[in-house]
Design a protein around this motif. Sequence first.
Motif, PDB file in Angstrom:
ATOM      1  N   SER A   1       0.791  -1.066  -0.065  1.00 58.75           N
ATOM      2  CA  SER A   1      -0.048  -0.029   0.130  1.00 58.75           C
ATOM      3  C   SER A   1       0.952   1.279   0.144  1.00 58.75           C
ATOM      4  CB  SER A   1      -0.892   0.076   1.247  1.00 58.75           C
ATOM      5  OG  SER A   1      -0.327   0.147   2.409  1.00 58.75           O
ATOM      6  N   LEU A   2       2.242   1.131   0.800  1.00 54.46           N
ATOM      7  CA  LEU A   2       2.829   2.335   0.587  1.00 54.46           C
ATOM      8  C   LEU A   2       3.566   2.529  -0.690  1.00 54.46           C
ATOM      9  CD1 LEU A   2       5.037   1.912   4.020  1.00 54.46           C
ATOM     10  CD2 LEU A   2       3.276   3.587   3.425  1.00 54.46           C
TER      11      LEU A   2
ATOM     12  N   SER B   1      -6.231  -1.459   1.187  1.00 60.05           N
ATOM     13  CA  SER B   1      -5.334  -2.371   1.590  1.00 60.05           C
ATOM     14  C   SER B   1      -4.983  -2.190   3.185  1.00 60.05           C
ATOM     15  CB  SER B   1      -3.861  -2.514   0.889  1.00 60.05           C
ATOM     16  OG  SER B   1      -4.337  -2.929  -0.423  1.00 60.05           O
ATOM     17  N   SER B   2      -4.574  -0.603   3.264  1.00 57.85           N
ATOM     18  CA  SER B   2      -4.270  -0.171   4.824  1.00 57.85           C
ATOM     19  C   SER B   2      -5.479  -0.547   5.728  1.00 57.85           C
ATOM     20  CB  SER B   2      -3.992   1.177   4.641  1.00 57.85           C
ATOM     21  OG  SER B   2      -2.876   1.324   3.979  1.00 57.85           O
TER      22      SER B   2
ATOM     23  N   LYS C   1       1.825  -3.810  16.718  1.00 60.08           N
ATOM     24  CA  LYS C   1       1.632  -2.478  17.149  1.00 60.08           C
ATOM     25  C   LYS C   1       2.159  -1.573  16.272  1.00 60.08           C
ATOM     26  CE  LYS C   1       1.736   0.605  21.412  1.00 60.08           C
ATOM     27  NZ  LYS C   1       2.449   0.703  22.567  1.00 60.08           N
ATOM     28  N   SER C   2       3.265  -1.661  15.835  1.00 61.88           N
ATOM     29  CA  SER C   2       3.893  -0.501  14.934  1.00 61.88           C
ATOM     30  C   SER C   2       3.124  -0.645  13.725  1.00 61.88           C
ATOM     31  CB  SER C   2       5.432  -1.048  14.530  1.00 61.88           C
ATOM     32  OG  SER C   2       6.044  -0.712  15.963  1.00 61.88           O
ATOM     33  N   LEU C   3       2.745  -1.865  13.101  1.00 64.26           N
ATOM     34  CA  LEU C   3       1.959  -2.069  12.097  1.00 64.26           C
ATOM     35  C   LEU C   3       0.600  -1.447  12.209  1.00 64.26           C
ATOM     36  CD1 LEU C   3       1.996  -3.300   9.149  1.00 64.26           C
ATOM     37  CD2 LEU C   3       1.319  -5.539  10.067  1.00 64.26           C
TER      38      LEU C   3
ATOM     39  N   ALA D   1      -3.690   4.688   5.659  1.00 67.68           N
ATOM     40  CA  ALA D   1      -5.021   4.959   5.254  1.00 67.68           C
ATOM     41  C   ALA D   1      -5.422   6.377   5.241  1.00 67.68           C
ATOM     42  CB  ALA D   1      -5.924   4.005   6.123  1.00 67.68           C
ATOM     43  N   ALA D   2      -5.207   7.005   6.454  1.00 72.13           N
ATOM     44  CA  ALA D   2      -5.478   8.653   6.391  1.00 72.13           C
ATOM     45  C   ALA D   2      -4.756   9.280   5.245  1.00 72.13           C
ATOM     46  CB  ALA D   2      -5.064   9.060   7.810  1.00 72.13           C
TER      47      ALA D   2
END
Length: 531
Positions: free
Chosen positions: A365-366, A395-396, A443-445, A453-454
């Motif tokens: 997604s990135l 995807s995010s 947690k980081s993911l 997504a934002a």
Amino acid sequence: MLRALTNLPTRPLRIYAPLVPRRRLKSQSTSNQPTPWRKDAATDQPMLTEDPFTQSTLFTLDFFKRLAKFSLMGVFALGITGWTAFEGLHMWVENVELACDQDSEARRWEWDHEAERWSGGDKGGTDPALGFKGRHAVRSAWIAENWGTGSGAIIIRSNTFSGRGSQDTGSLNVIEARLEVAQKFMALAISIAESKMSSRQLRPQTVGELLARHASILERMGTRDVLLQARSRYERVWAGMSAKGTDAARVALKLGDLDYRLGDFEDALAWWARTVSLTQGTQQANLSAPELTQTIPSSPCAQRTLASTLVSLSAYYSTSGHLKQAQHVQESGLDLLRSIPSPSRISTASPPQALHSLFLLHRSSLLSIHLAEVLYALRAAPEQSIQWLMRAAESSERVALALAGLPFTHPDAPGSAIPHPPASEASLVPAYTKSNAMRKPAKSLLRDARRTAAEAWNLMGILREGEKDGAERALECYERALGWAGVAADRSGGIGEPGEGTQEAEWKVLWNNYVRVRETTRKQTEKKTEP
């Protein structure tokens, strides 16, 4: 006559003692009878009378004596309690928080390779050869980094090492207190470990693991001089490795990312080229221009490392003006990531496998966002960029919802095509929070997926604004971006607040975009309703 008087018999003179009242008998203390008088008081013992000043002095001395005794007992008890709590806390960190994850499935997907190592190696914990002070310093660094120190941030003068490229101007830097305290404890532990190297009692990997942990803490502090020190730490780690395997590839990726942040782009490209070579098993002819093949690494850890390297390469080419090279890396990287096998349904996969697939999906997604921006810069049709942004957003969102254990569709309309509303406040599922190896990566993911997504929805809103009558669709995009980036607030006006991982500057940009389009939409609606 006188002689007759002198011849009279004489008596000896008796002198009587003064009358002394007799003590009352115990049985007569309440009677009204007169107290009998003792005839002879010669046998009475003298009575001692105490001085009031002496009595008060003795009482004061006795008081302070008892006060000192009980104070010493209290201090001793308090010291024993505090020491027990202190050592109990360190034993908890040693045996629970720093314990090695024994889950065979997590080891199969090589999440143990990415777990933090605090000098204990595969057994977890700390190296016993560090001694009492060294092991306590390592645990104290972990406590400060993960549990904090009680304050959010401090303003300090950077006193770290200044290496090549240092441009220290003596300015003040705002740094989190927990990171500053943690790095000081790690520096102490490293100095202790280095002093014990001659004894050959340390594990061969202990110093390298401590250097890597110290570099990771310094990397997050963010100032230039601290980044220089982090780079020097990673370079020492690299020098002590065999330059083979996934561990070497991860260190090479770290060095490339640090060089990119420091502006040493040629060195960054060289390190990224080494990372690609180590993960794909290929030889790079030119380190200044990494070549990517479609070879899929067999190691799950190598796959994740390669995916992160592709994102770094894409970001560098996109921001340095090499748009064609950026497009090539992005399209090739997306094709490579799609070719890696993934489970048909995330819900049926084991937590370690699901986390691995979600990690690769987020990296794709990135790359999709980067590709959308590059296509827009190359004057491609805006619709192409919108399509890539839509893929990135979907995807995010799937990654964030899966990590929170939420369905992909709206809960009020299960089985429909209506997407689930943003869930910026949902917590991580217990399967990941209970795993020492997967807790931090998961947690980081989750945080990164929400931010991605934002960002995707925000960019779509900007492109929709340029369309004819696209204000309403742009407003929907901005609303969804705000939903993923912030949390709801109870204050008047319904103004939200930035969520975890969202910086204040990013939040202001999203909010200003939303307010601007909302006012535009309101004016357009008023014009349509006018007679």
